[in-house]
Motif scaffolding. Structure first.
Motif, PDB file in Angstrom:
ATOM      1  N   ARG A  43     -18.043  28.501 -32.236  1.00  0.00           N
ATOM      2  CA  ARG A  43     -19.147  28.952 -31.362  1.00  0.00           C
ATOM      3  C   ARG A  43     -19.925  30.079 -32.044  1.00  0.00           C
TER       4      ARG A  43
ATOM      5  N   GLN B 177     -22.126  28.620 -34.673  1.00  0.00           N
ATOM      6  CA  GLN B 177     -23.215  27.889 -34.022  1.00  0.00           C
ATOM      7  C   GLN B 177     -24.296  28.862 -33.554  1.00  0.00           C
ATOM      8  N   ILE B 178     -23.877  29.954 -32.945  1.00  0.00           N
ATOM      9  CA  ILE B 178     -24.838  30.955 -32.457  1.00  0.00           C
ATOM     10  C   ILE B 178     -25.562  31.618 -33.628  1.00  0.00           C
TER      11      ILE B 178
ATOM     12  N   GLY C 113     -28.008  29.236 -34.904  1.00  0.00           N
ATOM     13  CA  GLY C 113     -29.082  29.139 -33.922  1.00  0.00           C
ATOM     14  C   GLY C 113     -30.033  30.317 -33.988  1.00  0.00           C
TER      15      GLY C 113
ATOM     16  N   ARG D 208     -29.764  24.654 -19.659  1.00  0.00           N
ATOM     17  CA  ARG D 208     -29.573  24.041 -20.974  1.00  0.00           C
ATOM     18  C   ARG D 208     -30.420  22.779 -21.152  1.00  0.00           C
TER      19      ARG D 208
ATOM     20  N   ASP E  51     -28.428  22.354 -31.128  1.00  0.00           N
ATOM     21  CA  ASP E  51     -27.329  22.933 -30.358  1.00  0.00           C
ATOM     22  C   ASP E  51     -27.172  24.413 -30.665  1.00  0.00           C
ATOM     23  N   GLY E  52     -27.308  24.786 -31.926  1.00  0.00           N
ATOM     24  CA  GLY E  52     -27.199  26.185 -32.304  1.00  0.00           C
ATOM     25  C   GLY E  52     -28.293  27.025 -31.682  1.00  0.00           C
TER      26      GLY E  52
ATOM     27  N   ASP F 141     -27.547  27.328 -27.957  1.00  0.00           N
ATOM     28  CA  ASP F 141     -26.409  28.233 -27.777  1.00  0.00           C
ATOM     29  C   ASP F 141     -26.827  29.683 -28.008  1.00  0.00           C
ATOM     30  N   TYR F 142     -27.657  29.904 -29.019  1.00  0.00           N
ATOM     31  CA  TYR F 142     -28.147  31.258 -29.280  1.00  0.00           C
ATOM     32  C   TYR F 142     -28.931  31.772 -28.079  1.00  0.00           C
TER      33      TYR F 142
ATOM     34  N   GLU G 186     -28.744  30.869 -25.015  1.00  0.00           N
ATOM     35  CA  GLU G 186     -27.816  31.117 -23.911  1.00  0.00           C
ATOM     36  C   GLU G 186     -27.076  32.440 -24.121  1.00  0.00           C
ATOM     37  N   SER G 187     -26.749  32.765 -25.372  1.00  0.00           N
ATOM     38  CA  SER G 187     -25.969  33.972 -25.664  1.00  0.00           C
ATOM     39  C   SER G 187     -26.766  35.258 -25.464  1.00  0.00           C
TER      40      SER G 187
END
Length: 144
Positions: free
Chosen positions: A30, A33-34, A37, A83, A131-132, A135-136, A138-139
């Protein structure tokens, strides 16, 4: 006999390290990925949305529609990160007039669907970038 056992142990260690290296490249954590991203965001989105995703990029003043603060996506959608909406926005399947036509948003070649002639590895890489990026985003959501 001892030398053979040592050699076997070294080979097993080397194989395990290589397996882990390949796994990290194929199936990122994860955190990886972030981080990927974030880099994708800086390349594809920061000119309008700003490096901190608050809508204050260097191009923002020239746009007819100001870019939104992407750190507030969840708060603008009832507290849940949207998402599917973000994926649709990035790929061009979700209609956002400020992004241009759905046939060619500025980053469609990077994140959009691939044609039938695209290589499978390119499609997988494109999906990993997407996806990255999501995910970024979202983070970095801020609480209401």
């Amino acid at each position: 006999m001892v030398e053979m056992a040592c050699l076997l142990a070294l080979v097993l260690v080397a194989c395990a390290r290589e397996r882990n290296r390949v796994r990290e490249q194929i199936v990122p954590t994860r955190e990886q990925q972030i981080a990927e991203g974030h880099q994708a965001f800086l390349r594809a989105c920061a000119s309008c949305h700003g490096t901190d995703a608050r809508g204050d990029g260097p191009v923002a003043p020239t746009l007819k529609v100001p870019p939104p603060d992407l750190t507030r996506l969840a708060s603008r959608h009832g507290g849940d990160f949207p998402r599917d909406y973000v994926v649709g926005t990035v790929t061009g399947t979700e209609r956002i007039p400020a992004h241009g036509t759905s046939e060619m948003p500025v980053w469609r070649l990077t994140f959009g669907p691939t044609g039938s002639g695209a290589a499978a590895t390119a499609a997988l890489r494109r999906r990993r970038w997407l996806d990255g990026l999501v995910d970024y985003l979202e983070s970095i959501q801020e609480a209401s």
